[in-house]
Scaffold this active site. Sequence first.
Site, PDB file in Angstrom:
ATOM      1  N   GLY A 235      55.263  41.107  35.674  1.00  7.07           N
ATOM      2  CA  GLY A 235      55.210  39.659  35.776  1.00  7.07           C
ATOM      3  C   GLY A 235      56.373  39.059  36.541  1.00  7.07           C
ATOM      4  O   GLY A 235      57.327  39.742  36.948  1.00  7.07           O
ATOM      5  N   HIS A 236      56.303  37.760  36.716  1.00  4.12           N
ATOM      6  CA  HIS A 236      57.286  37.034  37.513  1.00  4.12           C
ATOM      7  C   HIS A 236      58.688  37.092  36.896  1.00  4.12           C
ATOM      8  O   HIS A 236      58.863  37.076  35.686  1.00  4.12           O
ATOM      9  CB  HIS A 236      56.866  35.571  37.700  1.00  4.12           C
ATOM     10  CG  HIS A 236      56.729  34.799  36.433  1.00  4.12           C
ATOM     11  ND1 HIS A 236      57.794  34.284  35.754  1.00  4.12           N
ATOM     12  CD2 HIS A 236      55.622  34.461  35.714  1.00  4.12           C
ATOM     13  CE1 HIS A 236      57.378  33.653  34.677  1.00  4.12           C
ATOM     14  NE2 HIS A 236      56.066  33.742  34.626  1.00  4.12           N
ATOM     15  N   ASN A 237      59.678  37.209  37.777  1.00  2.00           N
ATOM     16  CA  ASN A 237      61.107  37.182  37.418  1.00  2.00           C
ATOM     17  C   ASN A 237      61.570  38.361  36.585  1.00  2.00           C
ATOM     18  O   ASN A 237      62.634  38.305  35.965  1.00  2.00           O
ATOM     19  CB  ASN A 237      61.469  35.878  36.709  1.00  2.00           C
ATOM     20  CG  ASN A 237      61.316  34.674  37.611  1.00  2.00           C
ATOM     21  OD1 ASN A 237      60.332  33.947  37.522  1.00  2.00           O
ATOM     22  ND2 ASN A 237      62.282  34.461  38.503  1.00  2.00           N
ATOM     23  N   SER A 255      59.842  37.513  33.054  1.00  2.00           N
ATOM     24  CA  SER A 255      61.258  37.345  32.703  1.00  2.00           C
ATOM     25  C   SER A 255      61.786  38.451  31.798  1.00  2.00           C
ATOM     26  O   SER A 255      62.697  38.238  30.996  1.00  2.00           O
ATOM     27  CB  SER A 255      61.486  35.975  32.050  1.00  2.00           C
ATOM     28  OG  SER A 255      61.106  34.933  32.937  1.00  2.00           O
TER      29      SER A 255
END
Length: 339
Positions: A235-237, A255
């Site tokens: 996922g993102h970050n 995250s």
Amino acid sequence: MRLSDLAKRIGARCHGDPDLDVISLGTLEEAGPDQITFLGVSTSREMLASCKAGAVILREEDLAGWQGSALVSENPNSAYALTARALDTTPMPPPGIHQSAVIADSVKLGEDVSIGPNCVIEGNAELGDRVIIEPGSVIGANVVIGSETRLFANVTIMHGVKIGQQCFIKSGAVLGSHGFGNTNEDGQWVRIPQLGGLTVGNRVQIGAVTTIDRGAIGDTVIADGVVIDNLVQIGHNCQIGEDTAIVSCVGVAGSVVIGKRCILAGAVGVADHVTICDDVHLTGMAMVTGSINKPGMYSSGTGLLPTGDWRKAAVRFRQLDDMSRRLKHLEQMLASSKN
């Protein structure tokens, strides 16, 4: 390849016929006279009696059990990996640009680049020396790809992604796609633009049909030496530390920070905003819902049972809280009776 030449390539001692022509690798059970195999563990030594390979990679202490030619190594498993590289027959596309490729005028290409049929490379992308882009791949605007990185067929690299040197990205991978960013407004999901990027280090392997999302704000980062199997979602970050290995069907929510040298076995799930320290090994199907700050091996879930037994156990799971309260009450009664 001559056996003696192969010995030099992998740092092993040649025993037997140095001129034996080795064509390929084979298993202990099936290798033929023009193939080489390896004995990874001494406990399988009895298999040498029926082995028909031209040569075997093995340890010094196992040599007495083999009558043929051999490459003697302190670490046969490592020697096998080096042999596989030396005998690799994966086709290597020649340098050049196929006439069907669509390449923007502002793209910068290094020396000896190979770009296959029906590839699309958008404006201001940069490809280093000896980069290979196989058929049907799409490279977005402002992408940077380091030297000697190889993209197999039908890889998609979204705009602004940065990929290091000597990476190996298999078919169907999508890097830098928009993360799962949404907000619920008056009962409806509204997409949040993902404004960050994705940075991939050097010597990173990314498996087939794996997706790595770009950051919502700031970058998703995959550090040097990370190996990622097929069908993985990151996922993102997320921040993935150096030399971490992620096996197939793992899902990592947004995250998440994963340290160096970690192993996430098949189908592991990691909840969002979790931090995992260096040197953590998560066994298959483990579910991580909280941060891990101590190195070691971690597992979750229940072991496999026959369906009937599992259903009985599931009923007992629901009774555990009540059983705990009753046991505590009995312990209190017993303590009172002793007084």
